[in-house]
Design a protein around this motif. Structure first.
Motif, mmCIF file in Angstrom:
data_model
loop_
_atom_site.group_PDB
_atom_site.id
_atom_site.type_symbol
_atom_site.label_atom_id
_atom_site.label_comp_id
_atom_site.label_asym_id
_atom_site.label_seq_id
_atom_site.Cartn_x
_atom_site.Cartn_y
_atom_site.Cartn_z
ATOM 1 N N LEU A 5 0.833 -1.206 0.000
ATOM 2 C CA LEU A 5 0.000 0.000 0.000
ATOM 3 C C LEU A 5 0.871 1.262 0.000
ATOM 4 O O LEU A 5 0.596 2.219 -0.725
ATOM 5 N N ARG A 6 1.913 1.256 0.794
ATOM 6 C CA ARG A 6 2.806 2.416 0.850
ATOM 7 C C ARG A 6 3.505 2.647 -0.488
ATOM 8 O O ARG A 6 3.753 3.785 -0.884
ATOM 9 N N GLY A 7 3.822 1.567 -1.164
ATOM 10 C CA GLY A 7 4.495 1.686 -2.447
ATOM 11 C C GLY A 7 3.567 2.080 -3.583
ATOM 12 O O GLY A 7 4.024 2.370 -4.687
ATOM 13 N N GLY A 8 2.263 2.058 -3.332
ATOM 14 C CA GLY A 8 1.304 2.409 -4.364
ATOM 15 C C GLY A 8 1.111 1.321 -5.410
ATOM 16 O O GLY A 8 0.626 1.593 -6.506
ATOM 17 N N TYR A 9 1.465 0.082 -5.066
ATOM 18 C CA TYR A 9 1.334 -1.005 -6.026
ATOM 19 C C TYR A 9 -0.087 -1.549 -6.091
ATOM 20 O O TYR A 9 -0.481 -2.142 -7.086
ATOM 21 N N VAL A 10 -0.841 -1.337 -5.019
ATOM 22 C CA VAL A 10 -2.211 -1.843 -4.932
ATOM 23 C C VAL A 10 -3.155 -0.664 -4.753
ATOM 24 O O VAL A 10 -2.935 0.189 -3.888
ATOM 25 N N LYS A 11 -4.193 -0.625 -5.570
ATOM 26 C CA LYS A 11 -5.169 0.469 -5.477
ATOM 27 C C LYS A 11 -6.462 0.025 -4.813
ATOM 28 O O LYS A 11 -7.227 0.835 -4.303
ATOM 29 N N VAL A 12 -6.718 -1.286 -4.827
ATOM 30 C CA VAL A 12 -7.878 -1.872 -4.147
ATOM 31 C C VAL A 12 -7.369 -3.071 -3.350
ATOM 32 O O VAL A 12 -6.615 -3.887 -3.879
ATOM 33 N N LEU A 13 -7.761 -3.160 -2.080
ATOM 34 C CA LEU A 13 -7.327 -4.275 -1.239
ATOM 35 C C LEU A 13 -8.534 -5.076 -0.775
ATOM 36 O O LEU A 13 -9.487 -4.518 -0.231
ATOM 37 N N ILE A 14 -8.473 -6.373 -0.982
ATOM 38 C CA ILE A 14 -9.475 -7.289 -0.445
ATOM 39 C C ILE A 14 -8.779 -8.130 0.623
ATOM 40 O O ILE A 14 -7.816 -8.846 0.331
ATOM 41 N N THR A 15 -9.266 -8.017 1.863
ATOM 42 C CA THR A 15 -8.619 -8.714 2.967
ATOM 43 C C THR A 15 -9.661 -9.089 4.015
ATOM 44 O O THR A 15 -10.857 -8.833 3.838
ATOM 45 N N ASP A 16 -9.211 -9.680 5.105
ATOM 46 C CA ASP A 16 -10.134 -10.063 6.178
ATOM 47 C C ASP A 16 -10.197 -8.960 7.233
ATOM 48 O O ASP A 16 -9.361 -8.046 7.257
ATOM 49 N N HIS A 17 -11.203 -9.052 8.091
ATOM 50 C CA HIS A 17 -11.472 -7.999 9.081
ATOM 51 C C HIS A 17 -10.301 -7.805 10.039
ATOM 52 O O HIS A 17 -9.890 -6.660 10.322
ATOM 53 N N GLU A 18 -9.720 -8.893 10.539
ATOM 54 C CA GLU A 18 -8.634 -8.780 11.509
ATOM 55 C C GLU A 18 -7.402 -8.121 10.886
ATOM 56 O O GLU A 18 -6.767 -7.254 11.499
ATOM 57 N N THR A 19 -7.077 -8.515 9.661
ATOM 58 C CA THR A 19 -5.935 -7.909 8.972
ATOM 59 C C THR A 19 -6.188 -6.430 8.729
ATOM 60 O O THR A 19 -5.296 -5.589 8.916
ATOM 61 N N ALA A 20 -7.393 -6.087 8.308
ATOM 62 C CA ALA A 20 -7.746 -4.689 8.050
ATOM 63 C C ALA A 20 -7.576 -3.842 9.298
ATOM 64 O O ALA A 20 -7.072 -2.716 9.239
ATOM 65 N N GLN A 21 -7.977 -4.367 10.449
ATOM 66 C CA GLN A 21 -7.838 -3.629 11.701
ATOM 67 C C GLN A 21 -6.378 -3.356 12.019
ATOM 68 O O GLN A 21 -6.011 -2.277 12.484
ATOM 69 N N GLN A 22 -5.518 -4.343 11.768
ATOM 70 C CA GLN A 22 -4.084 -4.177 12.041
ATOM 71 C C GLN A 22 -3.446 -3.168 11.078
ATOM 72 O O GLN A 22 -2.425 -2.557 11.410
ATOM 73 N N LEU A 23 -4.027 -3.009 9.906
ATOM 74 C CA LEU A 23 -3.482 -2.077 8.924
ATOM 75 C C LEU A 23 -3.885 -0.641 9.195
ATOM 76 O O LEU A 23 -3.233 0.299 8.715
#
Length: 199
Positions: free
Chosen positions: A179-197
């Motif tokens: 995400l910091r590198g700008g390589y991904v513009k849309v992220l699909i992940t799980d709730h726990e991972t999203a909270q940590q991010l």
């Protein structure tokens, strides 16, 4: 399409949905044995079947043993035809890998072990299509680059929409770097991972 078990799971859940004027392109050469279910060519072909789309495969290994072999493969007209489509891509689906859990480096191979040590020393935390970056999203270049056949991080950033699909606590640092590198513009992940991010 790149490769990986997450993309494999995504395709397994997809229902057939014909979409007109879609062309699927394999963006990374084959990684691992051809019989592996997450083999990049197989994923691209299966997605194309579900969408009733045309497909262009990248008929080459993702990692070659010798740089000289890479040069020979890059001169192949079918490989060139796939690479020529990269600037025309409008959407990419990719997994996000963590260096420490990348299954490629689990193999008992002296060359792969050397690549892994170089990546660790260079501060790599994750990869997209076997192109590695550090925790700040900066590209990490090692001798592995001379052995790879596939899309680069620079080419990936030029695609209008890049959808990264990844989750799990082991991948938090790798996802954050992507995400910091700008390589991904849309992220699909799980709730726990999203909270940590979240900051």
């Amino acid at each position: 399409m790149t490769w990986g078990t997450t993309l494999q799971a995504m395709i397994q859940q997809l229902q057939a949905l014909p979409i007109p004027r879609v062309h699927v392109v394999q963006t990374l050469g084959g990684i691992g044995p051809p019989e592996a279910e997450a083999y990049a060519a197989d994923l691209s072909r299966r997605l194309a079947q579900l969408l009733q789309a045309s497909v262009t495969l990248l008929p080459a290994p993702g990692i070659v043993q010798r740089p000289e072999a890479k040069e020979i493969l890059l001169s192949d007209r079918y490989v060139q035809a796939a690479l020529a489509l990269f600037p025309k891509l409008t959407i990419a689906y990719t997994g996000i890998g963590a260096l420490t859990t990348n299954p490629i480096f689990y193999q008992k191979d002296e060359q792969l072990a050397q690549f892994y040590q170089e990546l660790v020393q260079a501060g790599a935390v994750g990869d997209i299509a076997m192109r590695f970056y550090d925790a700040q999203g900066r590209p990490v270049h090692t001798s592995l680059d001379r052995h790879l056949i596939g899309i680069t991080l620079e080419e990936l950033k030029r695609i209008p929409r890049v959808v990264g699909i990844a989750g799990g606590t082991a991948k938090v640092e790798a996802i954050r770097g992507a995400l910091r590198g700008g390589y991904v513009k849309v992220l699909i992940t799980d709730h726990e991972t999203a909270q940590q991010l979240l900051p």
